[in-house]
Write an enzyme that holds these catalytic residues in place. Structure first.
Site, PDB file in Angstrom:
ATOM      1  N   GLU A 265      10.216  19.880  59.671  1.00  0.00           N
ATOM      2  CA  GLU A 265       9.892  19.797  58.295  1.00  0.00           C
ATOM      3  C   GLU A 265      10.883  18.634  57.703  1.00  0.00           C
ATOM      4  OE1 GLU A 265      11.042  22.136  54.109  1.00  0.00           O
ATOM      5  OE2 GLU A 265      10.704  23.491  55.613  1.00  0.00           O
TER       6      GLU A 265
ATOM      7  N   THR B 231      12.982  23.604  52.694  1.00  0.00           N
ATOM      8  CA  THR B 231      12.584  25.020  52.166  1.00  0.00           C
ATOM      9  C   THR B 231      13.122  26.252  52.749  1.00  0.00           C
ATOM     10  OG1 THR B 231      10.639  25.380  53.558  1.00  0.00           O
ATOM     11  CG2 THR B 231      10.195  23.939  51.372  1.00  0.00           C
TER      12      THR B 231
ATOM     13  N   CYS C   3      12.122  28.039  49.382  1.00  0.00           N
ATOM     14  CA  CYS C   3      10.885  28.614  49.011  1.00  0.00           C
ATOM     15  C   CYS C   3      11.361  30.218  48.776  1.00  0.00           C
ATOM     16  CB  CYS C   3       9.677  28.606  50.104  1.00  0.00           C
ATOM     17  SG  CYS C   3      10.070  29.926  51.284  1.00  0.00           S
TER      18      CYS C   3
ATOM     19  N   SER D  19      13.479  28.666  64.887  1.00  0.00           N
ATOM     20  CA  SER D  19      13.248  29.076  63.413  1.00  0.00           C
ATOM     21  C   SER D  19      14.298  29.122  62.497  1.00  0.00           C
ATOM     22  CB  SER D  19      12.715  30.536  63.273  1.00  0.00           C
ATOM     23  OG  SER D  19      12.512  31.189  61.935  1.00  0.00           O
ATOM     24  N   SER D  20      14.167  27.951  61.689  1.00  0.00           N
ATOM     25  CA  SER D  20      15.349  27.647  60.646  1.00  0.00           C
ATOM     26  C   SER D  20      15.593  28.890  59.782  1.00  0.00           C
ATOM     27  CB  SER D  20      15.119  26.414  59.822  1.00  0.00           C
ATOM     28  OG  SER D  20      16.067  26.323  58.897  1.00  0.00           O
TER      29      SER D  20
END
Length: 320
Positions: A132, A171, A201, A229-230
């Site tokens: 991202e 996000t 988000c 996966s952040s």
């Protein structure tokens, strides 16, 4: 032999967010409409189970466009977003592109572009190397965006004009950590501009708040999610910070180390935004083999967000 009792506090909301649902639906709808193969640049979302399931249905995952042969097969860009150079390269090769970028990531892209057009230097709060972050930085010319990760980085910043600064964020960050970085930015650069609405988000925020609600009550917190996966990794950090030192990331029930999971009375389970619910159920079922399990869902709030598919997939007639 009688199994010891175990209470499972199931955090809600958890698991798939609207952006992940949309991204997976884009690949599945493209396969339905156009048949296999459908090419996907990068993991569509950060979850091996999801990727393997789509592979079995006919999706082919690549890291770069030059791995895709010439032709008219669809190519899908992942939910994390891509630099502008990627769709430009696809257009040059006349590829049929489908953009699965989460609309909330696209919002950050548009904010950065708007600030740049107004002459502002952009500070991006995010994790170096995350897809991202690469995508957001790639919306603007090299050097237009400066990446920072921590509040300590703020003190080292060298900027062109303190009066012409704006920030955006990845996000999927920790809400609390990001708040500290923003506070440091605002303290050092009082004129800095922020987004009209927070960039982190809704799903990231909700899942972190749900973990905060259960963390002080459990002996162990399991976060179902992928190591890359952040948002899943941030949930582990939130659990540790909020009172559960034993907070761990797990992808599948097969990874559980049962000799270390004895003597528990209450555990918490949540899932990152790209982890399917069936993996949560798989882990609960695995605990049932060792404990007399009761499940209590702790609901922080309901989510009813949904995002439309790209027009090409909404308007195309399904193949008979």
């Amino acid at each position: 032999m009688t199994k010891p009792p175990l209470k499972v506090l199931l955090a809600a909301p958890r698991g798939f967010c609207a952006g992940v649902v949309r991204a997976i639906d884009i690949v599945e709808r493209a396969l339905q409409l156009y048949g296999a193969p459908v090419y996907v640049r990068h993991e569509i979302v950060h979850n091996k189970f999801v990727v393997d399931d789509l592979k079995a249905k006919g999706a082919i995952f690549v890291e770069e466009l030059d791995q895709i042969p010439d032709g008219d097969r669809p190519v899908v860009f992942s939910a994390h977003g891509v630099p502008k150079s990627v769709p430009a390269a696809a257009t040059a090769r006349h590829m049929f592109q489908l953009d699965a970028t989460c609309p909330l990531v696209t919002k950050v892209h548009m904010e950065a572009q708007r600030h740049h057009a107004e002459g502002f230097e952009i500070i991006l709060i995010g994790h170096k190397g995350h897809p991202e972050v690469i995508g957001t930085m790639g919306q603007l010319p090299p050097g237009a965006v400066v990446l920072i990760e921590t509040a300590e980085d703020v003190a080292k910043l060298q900027v062109k004009d303190p009066q012409k600064l704006a920030y955006v964020t990845q996000t999927t960050l920790s809400v609390d950590d990001t708040r500290d970085v923003i506070a440091a930015l605002q303290a050092r650069f009082p004129a800095i501009k922020g987004p009209y609405k927070e960039d982190i988000c809704y799903a990231t925020t909700n899942r972190q708040e749900a973990v905060k609600a259960i963390a002080p009550k459990v002996d162990l917190l399991l976060v179902v999610g992928a190591p890359n996966s952040s948002n899943s990794r941030r949930l582990v950090e939130v659990g540790e910070r909020e009172g559960t030192p034993r907070s761990m990331l797990v992808q599948r029930a097969s990874e559980l180390d049962w000799p270390t999971l004895q003597g528990l009375s209450t555990i918490g389970i949540t899932a990152g935004a790209s982890a399917p619910e069936l993996l949560v159920n798989e882990i609960i079922d695995a605990f049932r083999a060792h404990y007399d399990v009761t499940v209590e869902t702790v609901t922080l709030r309901e989510e009813n967000v949904s995002f439309k598919l790209p027009r090409e997939l909404r308007e195309a007639p399904a193949t008979p």
